[in-house]
Design a protein around this motif. Structure first.
Motif, PDB file in Angstrom:
ATOM      1  N   UNK A 183       0.814  -1.219   0.000  1.00  0.00           N
ATOM      2  CA  UNK A 183       0.000   0.000   0.000  1.00  0.00           C
ATOM      3  C   UNK A 183       0.850   1.273   0.000  1.00  0.00           C
ATOM      4  N   UNK A 184       2.154   1.138   0.250  1.00  0.00           N
ATOM      5  CA  UNK A 184       3.049   2.291   0.223  1.00  0.00           C
ATOM      6  C   UNK A 184       3.485   2.657  -1.199  1.00  0.00           C
ATOM      7  N   UNK A 185       3.252   1.774  -2.155  1.00  0.00           N
ATOM      8  CA  UNK A 185       3.783   1.983  -3.495  1.00  0.00           C
ATOM      9  C   UNK A 185       3.013   2.989  -4.348  1.00  0.00           C
ATOM     10  N   UNK A 186       1.698   3.119  -4.215  1.00  0.00           N
ATOM     11  CA  UNK A 186       1.001   4.124  -5.041  1.00  0.00           C
ATOM     12  C   UNK A 186       1.558   5.534  -4.891  1.00  0.00           C
ATOM     13  N   UNK A 187       1.957   5.915  -3.684  1.00  0.00           N
ATOM     14  CA  UNK A 187       2.503   7.261  -3.481  1.00  0.00           C
ATOM     15  C   UNK A 187       3.796   7.452  -4.265  1.00  0.00           C
ATOM     16  N   UNK A 188       4.594   6.395  -4.368  1.00  0.00           N
ATOM     17  CA  UNK A 188       5.834   6.483  -5.142  1.00  0.00           C
ATOM     18  C   UNK A 188       5.502   6.640  -6.622  1.00  0.00           C
ATOM     19  N   UNK A 189       4.539   5.866  -7.087  1.00  0.00           N
ATOM     20  CA  UNK A 189       4.152   5.951  -8.500  1.00  0.00           C
ATOM     21  C   UNK A 189       3.613   7.329  -8.868  1.00  0.00           C
ATOM     22  N   UNK A 190       2.883   7.919  -7.933  1.00  0.00           N
ATOM     23  CA  UNK A 190       2.323   9.248  -8.194  1.00  0.00           C
ATOM     24  C   UNK A 190       3.404  10.325  -8.208  1.00  0.00           C
ATOM     25  N   UNK A 191       4.504  10.063  -7.501  1.00  0.00           N
ATOM     26  CA  UNK A 191       5.561  11.075  -7.373  1.00  0.00           C
ATOM     27  C   UNK A 191       6.522  11.070  -8.553  1.00  0.00           C
ATOM     28  N   UNK A 192       6.657   9.942  -9.235  1.00  0.00           N
ATOM     29  CA  UNK A 192       7.640   9.854 -10.315  1.00  0.00           C
ATOM     30  C   UNK A 192       6.975   9.401 -11.613  1.00  0.00           C
ATOM     31  N   UNK A 193       7.671   9.638 -12.706  1.00  0.00           N
ATOM     32  CA  UNK A 193       7.102   9.318 -14.008  1.00  0.00           C
ATOM     33  C   UNK A 193       7.641   8.059 -14.648  1.00  0.00           C
TER      34      UNK A 193
END
Length: 313
Positions: A183-193
């Motif tokens: 569940x921590x991974x969506x925030x990473x995906x939203x932050x980088x391209x």
């Protein structure tokens, strides 16, 4: 969906990579990390860690093998990455996830996750040194002792020119204890391209499905689950648990393992028992076999016992 075989020190060595990619469809696999300290390594080191360089950078089944490095010296990492590229590496990966105390004590692996600026410098140096057509990627955990720099590290890796980022969804302090925090991974995906590949605690098709759903990632890296269940990658790729290897097929794979090259017979027997012990988590037949062979140390006796077991099936 891309499915990748994880780099695991002492586990996914060249022999294991060759076997697992012969029965499972991986998009690529990654070597165990090559530690870089203060020198340009001689060619034989590259060929020891990645003999596939002598086969066009691919396993015998045609699966590309990316070369992974671990270190904290930007210039030396760059030099060694450039040499790997010259020798035929199809891609370069950088390790910022290893939790081993010895590695971290020497300022390598996950401990660098407390220094996003350093991570940027390391990735940038390698990216600048490697020809543009060869991808550079990185693998990291959520953090070292905490998650204070998770997004800083992801942003640094992207800014330095990485083509994708693999995230083991635990911190170093979490080790390998379940759960993995997908569940921590969506925030990473939203932050980088750049693409984010999810990794951690994927042992079954159901867990792979849940990881994809919870993380929002499109791609997965399979680690210990892939060694424990050699057919896991096919189950995940086809989204179907019927894509299983039969036990006789797995026994033949084990016989192939015992025919593999290694420095010593004792070392190969030990590595085989390590693998069979892991197979007991995925296959009930493996536990019966383990009880039959666990005290055997002689290679010929072991191979004969395995062949006899196969005849009983």
């Amino acid at each position: 969906m891309k499915l990748v075989l994880a780099p695991m020190e002492g586990l996914t060595d060249p022999l294991m990579r060759d076997l697992l990619t012969s029965v499972g469809h991986y998009d690529w696999c990654v070597t165990e990390f090559i530690r870089v300290t203060d020198s340009l390594l001689p060619e034989h080191v590259f060929y020891t860690f990645c003999p596939e360089l002598q086969n066009g950078g691919k396993t015998n089944s045609g699966t590309p093998v990316h070369v992974q490095f671990l270190g904290n010296d930007a210039n030396r990492l760059a030099q060694n990455a450039a040499r790997a590229a010259e020798l035929g590496a199809p891609a370069i990966d950088l390790n910022f996830g290893c939790p081993a105390k010895t590695v971290n004590r020497h300022r390598g692996g996950a401990v660098l996750l407390d220094e996003p600026d350093v991570i940027y410098a390391l990735v940038k140096a390698v990216r600048d040194a490697v020809p543009a057509h060869i991808p550079v990627s990185a693998k990291m955990r959520l953090g070292y002792l905490d998650e204070n720099h998770t997004l800083d590290n992801a942003l640094a890796i992207e800014a330095a020119g990485a083509s994708w980022l693999t995230v083991h969804a635990r911190t170093k302090s979490d080790g390998y204890k379940p759960p993995a925090y997908w569940e921590k991974l969506p925030a990473i995906q939203q932050a980088i391209g750049i693409p984010v590949i999810a990794n951690g605690e994927i042992w079954t098709l159901e867990q792979a499905q849940r990881c994809l759903e919870i993380s929002g990632c499109k791609d997965l890296m399979l680690g210990r689950g892939a060694v424990t269940r050699p057919d896991l990658v096919n189950r995940v790729r086809h989204n179907n648990d019927s894509q299983q290897l039969s036990w006789p097929e797995l026994v033949q794979l084990q016989l192939d393992f015992l025919d593999g090259a290694t420095k010593t017979e004792q070392g190969l027997v030990g590595r085989y028992k390590q693998w069979l012990g892991m197979l007991t988590q995925g296959y009930s037949e493996a536990e019966l076999l383990w009880n039959d062979i666990k005290k055997i140390r002689d290679m010929d006796i072991l191979r004969a016992a395995l062949q006899q077991h196969c005849l009983k099936q």
